[in-house]
Write an enzyme that holds these catalytic residues in place. Structure first.
Site, PDB file in Angstrom:
ATOM      1  N   HIS A 135      -7.733  25.888  -3.823  1.00 45.27           N
ATOM      2  CA  HIS A 135      -8.622  24.863  -3.320  1.00 45.27           C
ATOM      3  C   HIS A 135      -9.015  25.168  -1.955  1.00 45.27           C
ATOM      4  O   HIS A 135      -8.705  25.981  -1.531  1.00 45.27           O
ATOM      5  CB  HIS A 135      -7.477  23.554  -3.138  1.00 45.27           C
ATOM      6  CG  HIS A 135      -7.860  22.321  -2.760  1.00 45.27           C
ATOM      7  ND1 HIS A 135      -8.282  22.161  -1.324  1.00 45.27           N
ATOM      8  CD2 HIS A 135      -8.181  21.043  -3.534  1.00 45.27           C
ATOM      9  CE1 HIS A 135      -9.004  20.812  -1.460  1.00 45.27           C
ATOM     10  NE2 HIS A 135      -8.890  20.073  -2.583  1.00 45.27           N
ATOM     11  N   ASP A 212       0.832  26.440  -1.113  1.00 48.54           N
ATOM     12  CA  ASP A 212       0.411  25.127  -1.172  1.00 48.54           C
ATOM     13  C   ASP A 212       1.044  24.470  -2.372  1.00 48.54           C
ATOM     14  O   ASP A 212       0.637  24.879  -3.417  1.00 48.54           O
ATOM     15  CB  ASP A 212      -1.379  25.385  -1.343  1.00 48.54           C
ATOM     16  CG  ASP A 212      -1.895  23.872  -1.640  1.00 48.54           C
ATOM     17  OD1 ASP A 212      -1.193  22.835  -1.914  1.00 48.54           O
ATOM     18  OD2 ASP A 212      -3.046  23.909  -1.978  1.00 48.54           O
ATOM     19  N   GLN A 215       0.350  20.420  -5.820  1.00 46.13           N
ATOM     20  CA  GLN A 215       0.300  19.883  -7.502  1.00 46.13           C
ATOM     21  C   GLN A 215       1.800  20.427  -7.828  1.00 46.13           C
ATOM     22  O   GLN A 215       2.181  20.002  -9.105  1.00 46.13           O
ATOM     23  CB  GLN A 215      -0.459  20.775  -8.053  1.00 46.13           C
ATOM     24  CG  GLN A 215      -2.074  20.488  -7.512  1.00 46.13           C
ATOM     25  CD  GLN A 215      -2.410  19.110  -7.776  1.00 46.13           C
ATOM     26  OE1 GLN A 215      -1.852  18.408  -8.661  1.00 46.13           O
ATOM     27  NE2 GLN A 215      -3.256  18.413  -7.013  1.00 46.13           N
ATOM     28  N   LYS A 238       0.200  12.580  -3.199  1.00 48.67           N
ATOM     29  CA  LYS A 238       0.315  13.198  -4.541  1.00 48.67           C
ATOM     30  C   LYS A 238       1.608  12.797  -5.085  1.00 48.67           C
ATOM     31  O   LYS A 238       1.688  12.941  -6.394  1.00 48.67           O
ATOM     32  CB  LYS A 238       0.113  14.632  -4.427  1.00 48.67           C
ATOM     33  CG  LYS A 238      -0.960  15.349  -3.450  1.00 48.67           C
ATOM     34  CD  LYS A 238      -2.349  15.534  -4.357  1.00 48.67           C
ATOM     35  CE  LYS A 238      -3.384  16.174  -3.688  1.00 48.67           C
ATOM     36  NZ  LYS A 238      -4.558  16.402  -4.215  1.00 48.67           N
ATOM     37  N   CYS A 376     -12.857  20.518  -5.822  1.00 48.87           N
ATOM     38  CA  CYS A 376     -12.582  21.401  -4.370  1.00 48.87           C
ATOM     39  C   CYS A 376     -12.168  22.666  -4.587  1.00 48.87           C
ATOM     40  O   CYS A 376     -11.374  23.122  -4.020  1.00 48.87           O
ATOM     41  CB  CYS A 376     -11.804  20.590  -3.491  1.00 48.87           C
ATOM     42  SG  CYS A 376     -12.384  19.239  -2.687  1.00 48.87           S
TER      43      CYS A 376
END
Length: 418
Positions: A135, A212, A215, A238, A376
């Site tokens: 991202h 990261d 997700q 999220k 993104c």
């Protein structure tokens, strides 16, 4: 050979999606006169009543600024806010809650690491390794740092199925590698990266690793100690929580050695015009009045998904992913982008006859919310030679009926564009 009874006994109890949908008020809405079908949880998940009510309760019954007041409401708000830190610590299995820093979201968390640990530890000639799946929030901060420090960015390439080329990654590591920063799961095509192996190889080369986890946090159990991650970032919105609040985890010894990022109230111990001394962790990195309501509500979101259970969530979402994939693969008009084994609850695709934005607009008229564009993650789109994709991403409130509506909506796209 395992018999059916043993398989059923070992399988997680299916989710009651009707009951879960009822917990999310917005899912009772209609769009253009059609039932609202939400397939964009990878961008931002919807919020259950328990999260909405937590913020409402604060503002109606005990709102006050935190960490400073001696009166009851300030003490109550402080206690509720700090309870979230304990919940976060358990949620990701940190050694201590002081390793969990509250930020506006994963983007701010990554920037915090880049501007504190990065500025202190990255020098001219050093290398930072990213993956081609990242991202923009896990690309741009490192590019800015590299430009400032004279470092260089190395990129792990993708294979044709959207998985990362681990052989190439091993070849990129060297004594010049100071940091590896990769996603746990790709937001654009759903690839589940082998982060444990990525971390192991990086540490063997003497590098630190930032993951990261945006997700991954809504979909699977996170154990930062088992992973041995140096830094791990995720955003509450999220994980069915509010916007404007997130977490950057860091190993205590790294955070202790890092300088503060922003100056202001609460991150100080003493202030004079001659010298300022800084607060202990985690407050050293939390300058100013925070997102109090968001911080309190985040605890309720994490408790909500934890109570459902990630084994059940993973099984449910894998079923939806596979069910949707089977139907899309059988369509001559659809081409899937990203087909790696074990991918997350994300399906990204293109249709040769229609632009992703047109597809998204037609689906919207059917009450179906998907994401259309580059998500993104422009380098991913460049890798596959496309301007963007349509992305359907699943959450705990989705069911096979939602997938069926998506497939019917795509038939209308074919009717219009051929």
């Amino acid at each position: 050979m395992t018999d059916t009874a043993e398989i059923l006994k070992a399988s997680p109890t299916p989710l009651d999606t009707a009951a879960i949908k009822a917990d999310f008020p917005i899912l009772g809405e209609t769009v253009h006169g059609k039932p609202f079908t939400f397939l964009d949880s990878a961008a931002s998940a919807q919020k259950p009543s328990i999260v909405i009510n937590a913020e409402k309760e604060l503002f109606e019954h005990y709102y006050a600024n935190i960490h400073r007041g001696v009166y009851k409401f300030s003490q109550d708000a402080t206690e509720a806010y700090e309870q979230t830190r304990e919940t976060v610590s358990k949620f990701i299995n940190a050694r201590r809650s002081r390793e969990c820093i509250f930020v506006r979201g994963a983007t701010e968390g990554i920037n915090l690491v880049a501007q504190t640990w990065g500025r202190t530890n990255i020098a001219d000639g050093d290398e930072i390794i990213l993956s081609e799946l990242e991202h923009h929030s896990n690309i741009v901060p490192w590019q800015m740092l590299a430009e400032e420090k004279g470092a260089s960015i190395k990129v792990i390439p993708l294979l044709d199925d959207g998985s990362v080329d681990m052989e190439a990654y091993a070849g990129l590591l060297s004594e010049r590698t100071k940091l590896v920063a990769v996603a746990h799961i790709s937001n654009s095509i759903g690839t589940h990266l082998p982060v444990a192996e990525i971390i192991r190889l990086a540490h063997a080369a003497g590098a630190r690793v930032l993951i990261d986890g945006c997700q991954a946090a809504p979909h699977e159990t996170i154990d930062v100690q088992a992973l041995d991650a140096d830094f791990y970032a995720f955003s509450a919105h999220k994980v069915y929580g509010p916007t404007g609040i997130g977490v950057i985890y860091g190993k205590e010894e790294l955070l202790d050695a890092m300088p503060p990022w922003q100056g202001g109230g609460d991150m100080i111990s003493t202030v004079t015009f001659e010298k300022t001394t800084y607060n202990d962790l985690p407050h050293k990195f939390e300058a100013g009045t925070p997102n109090i309501s968001g911080g309190i509500a985040m605890r309720h979101a994490l408790d909500y998904v934890s109570a459902i259970g990630f084994d059940r969530i993973a099984a449910h979402e894998a079923d939806l992913r596979d069910y949707a994939t089977r139907q899309l693969v059988g369509s001559n008009s659809v081409r899937l982008i990203g087909t790696a084994e074990g991918k997350g609850a994300i399906i990204s695709f293109v249709m040769e006859s229609a632009h992703p934005h047109d597809i998204g607009t037609i689906l919207d008229r059917q009450g179906i919310a998907v994401r259309a564009g580059h998500h993104c993650a422009q380098p991913v789109m460049d890798r596959f030679g496309i301007p963007g994709t349509v992305r359907a991403s699943f959450g705990i409130y989705n069911d096979r009926d939602d997938v069926d509506r998506l497939i019917e909506g795509l038939k209308k796209v074919v009717d219009i564009f051929g």
